[in-house]
Design an enzyme around this catalytic site. Structure first.
Site, PDB file in Angstrom:
ATOM      1  N   SER A  75      51.789  42.059  61.322  1.00 48.82           N
ATOM      2  CA  SER A  75      50.627  42.872  62.000  1.00 48.82           C
ATOM      3  C   SER A  75      50.769  44.553  62.225  1.00 48.82           C
ATOM      4  CB  SER A  75      50.501  42.618  63.499  1.00 48.82           C
ATOM      5  OG  SER A  75      49.908  40.839  63.241  1.00 48.82           O
ATOM      6  N   LYS A 119      48.083  46.228  60.633  1.00 47.95           N
ATOM      7  CA  LYS A 119      46.638  46.449  61.274  1.00 47.95           C
ATOM      8  C   LYS A 119      46.069  47.810  61.707  1.00 47.95           C
ATOM      9  CE  LYS A 119      46.759  41.686  62.661  1.00 47.95           C
ATOM     10  NZ  LYS A 119      47.088  40.527  63.906  1.00 47.95           N
ATOM     11  N   TYR A 143      43.448  39.549  54.009  1.00 45.65           N
ATOM     12  CA  TYR A 143      44.140  39.536  54.899  1.00 45.65           C
ATOM     13  C   TYR A 143      45.436  39.227  55.219  1.00 45.65           C
ATOM     14  CZ  TYR A 143      45.667  38.488  59.922  1.00 45.65           C
ATOM     15  OH  TYR A 143      46.558  38.372  60.858  1.00 45.65           O
ATOM     16  N   TYR A 154      49.574  42.667  72.190  1.00 47.16           N
ATOM     17  CA  TYR A 154      48.845  41.580  72.463  1.00 47.16           C
ATOM     18  C   TYR A 154      49.100  41.423  74.238  1.00 47.16           C
ATOM     19  CZ  TYR A 154      49.504  41.238  67.606  1.00 47.16           C
ATOM     20  OH  TYR A 154      49.646  41.476  66.128  1.00 47.16           O
ATOM     21  N   VAL A 206      55.003  39.971  63.395  1.00 45.03           N
ATOM     22  CA  VAL A 206      55.897  39.222  63.546  1.00 45.03           C
ATOM     23  C   VAL A 206      57.125  38.980  62.379  1.00 45.03           C
ATOM     24  CG1 VAL A 206      54.484  37.356  64.360  1.00 45.03           C
ATOM     25  CG2 VAL A 206      54.709  37.499  62.239  1.00 45.03           C
TER      26      VAL A 206
HETATM   27  O1  DON Z   1      48.099  36.316  60.855  1.00 41.54           O
HETATM   28  C1  DON Z   1      49.130  36.368  61.005  1.00 41.54           C
HETATM   29  O2  DON Z   1      49.597  35.489  61.989  1.00 41.54           O
HETATM   30  C2  DON Z   1      50.392  37.332  60.690  1.00 41.54           C
HETATM   31  N1  DON Z   1      49.851  37.566  59.083  1.00 41.54           N
HETATM   32  C3  DON Z   1      50.312  38.243  61.468  1.00 41.54           C
HETATM   33  C4  DON Z   1      50.622  38.184  62.844  1.00 41.54           C
HETATM   34  C5  DON Z   1      51.545  39.019  63.732  1.00 41.54           C
HETATM   35  O3  DON Z   1      52.326  39.921  63.009  1.00 41.54           O
HETATM   36  C6  DON Z   1      51.654  38.988  65.019  1.00 41.54           C
HETATM   37  N2  DON Z   1      52.474  40.090  65.655  1.00 41.54           N
HETATM   38  N3  DON Z   1      53.203  39.987  66.230  1.00 41.54           N
END
Ligand code: DON
Length: 304
Positions: free
Chosen positions: A65, A68, A192, A240, A258
Site C-alpha cells: 500500500s 498508493k 492494482y 487506516y 502490508v
Molecule cells: O490490496 C491489498 O490488500 C494489498 N495489496 C495492499 C494492502 C496494504 O498494504 C495495507 N497496508 N497496510
C-alpha cells in the site's frame, strides 16, 4: 542535517533487534507469508542530498500500500480534482479492506488509501489505456523519484495476490454495482495488484519519497500545493484505523503497506523509509512504527 543521525540509526537498528516481538507477517498474500519477520531496515534521504541507512536497508520488499501515494500523485496529475468525485478525503476508522463501509456509503470510498479507494484511483488511471501503459507510467514515476532505474514489479507477488484477493474482488464488484468502476473488475484489480507488487529497498523508498519533502533543494515532480495535500492525506488516512495512533506517536505524515514498509515525510527536511515485515493489529509494521516513533523523538521531528 545533524551529524549524529548515522549513530541514531545504528542504535535504533540494535534496539529493534534486541526485542523479540516482531509481529505477524501478512499471510493473506501467500507469496508474502513465508518472509522471515525478524528483519529491520531504515533509511533517511535528506533535502540536502544525503542518504543514511542502517540494518537491512538493501533488502528489496513488497511496497504494497505504500504504492498508493505514488499512484495518487500520478492520478491527480492526470485527472486533477475530478478524481474527488469518485473518492473521499476522510479518515475511515476501519480496516484497510473493509467492505461494510463501502456499502453503507453507496460505493464512494472514504479515501484513496483504503483498498476500495485505491482501486478507484487505479480505475481512473486506466482511462483509455491498457494496464501495461498505466503500470509503465507508475513504475517510471517511482524510478524518476528515486533516481534509480532498478525498481521492478514482482510478478509472482502480483499473481499470488490475484489468486487469493477475494476481498478486493468483492470491493471491486461492489464498486461496479454502484457505477463507480469504469473498467472490468479483473482489469482494474490486475493493474492494482501489480502496482502493489512493486519492490524497493528501504534506501530506494527513502529516495523515492523525496518528491513529498517540498524543498527547493530537490528536483520538483509536483507543485507545492499538491505536495501539502498528499501529506495531509498521509497524516489523516495513511495508516487506516491506526492513523490517529500513528499521528499521536510519531507526528509525521506517513503511508504503510502490508509488506512491512512505511514511508514518512519530515516536511522540508527528509524522507524516511523503514521496513520490518511483522505487522501490528492494524496491518502496519510493528517495529517500523516503533522505530519511527523513536527516530522522530530523538531528532525532534514532528509537524506539530
Ligand atoms: O490490496 C491489498 O490488500 C494489498 N495489496 C495492499 C494492502 C496494504 O498494504 C495495507 N497496508 N497496510
Amino acid at each position: 542535517m545533524p551529524s549524529h543521525l548515522p549513530e541514531i540509526l545504528s542504535q535504533l537498528n540494535a534496539d529493534m533487534r534486541s526485542d523479540s516481538d516482531w509481529g505477524e507477517v501478512a499471510a493473506y498474500i501467500p507469496e508474502l507469508a513465508g518472509i522471515a519477520p525478524d528483519q529491520f531496515g531504515i533509511a533517511v534521504a535528506t533535502a540536502d542530498g544525503q542518504l543514511y541507512s542502517a540494518g537491512d536497508a538493501e533488502t528489496p520488499f513488497s511496497v504494497q500500500s505504500v504504492t498508493k501515494v505514488f499512484t495518487l500523485a500520478v492520478a491527480l496529475g492526470r485527472s486533477g480534482d475530478q478524481l474527488w468525485k469518485r473518492v473521499g478525503r476522510e479518515p475511515s476508522g476501519r480496516a484497510f479492506n473493509s467492505i461494510v463501509q463501502l456499502e453503507a456509503e453507496e460505493g464512494r470510498p472514504r479515501n484513496p488509501f483504503i483498498n476500495a479507494g485505491a482501486i478507484v484511483v487505479t480505475d481512473e488511471l486506466l482511462a483509455g489505456r491498457a494496464p501495461r501503459e498505466t503500470l509503465g507510467e507508475i513504475v517510471q514515476f517511482v524510478r524518476t523519484a528515486a533516481e534509480d532505474e532498478d525498481i521492478h514489479i514482482n510478478q509472482r507477488v502480483a499473481e499470488s495476490e490475484n489468486a487469493h484477493g477475494h476481498r478486493n474482488y468483492a470491493l471491486a464488484h461492489f464498486l461496479a454495482s454502484t457505477g463507480n468502476l469504469k473498467n472490468a473488475p479483473e482489469k482494474t484489480l490486475g493493474t492494482y495488484f501489480h502496482h502493489c507488487a512493486i519492490e524497493m529497498t528501504a534506501r530506494q523508498l527513502a529516495m523515492a519519497g523525496r518528491f513529498l519533502i517540498d524543498s527547493p533543494q530537490l528536483p520538483r515532480m509536483i507543485m507545492p500545493p499538491r505536495i501539502r495535500r498528499l501529506n495531509a492525506l498521509m497524516l489523516t488516512c495513511g495508516h487506516y484505523d491506526g492513523s490517529g495512533d500513528f499521528a499521536y506517536r510519531v507526528g509525521l505524515p506517513a503511508k504503510s503497506g502490508v509488506g512491512g514498509g512505511i514511508l514518512a515525510i519530515v516536511p522540508g527536511v527528509a524522507s524516511v523509509a523503514v521496513w520490518s515485515p511483522g505487522l501490528n493489529r492494524y496491518g502496519n509494521s510493528l517495529k517500523g512504527t516503533e522505530a519511527m516513533a523513536l527516530l522522530a523523538r530523538q531528532m525532534g521531528w514532528s509537524i506539530f
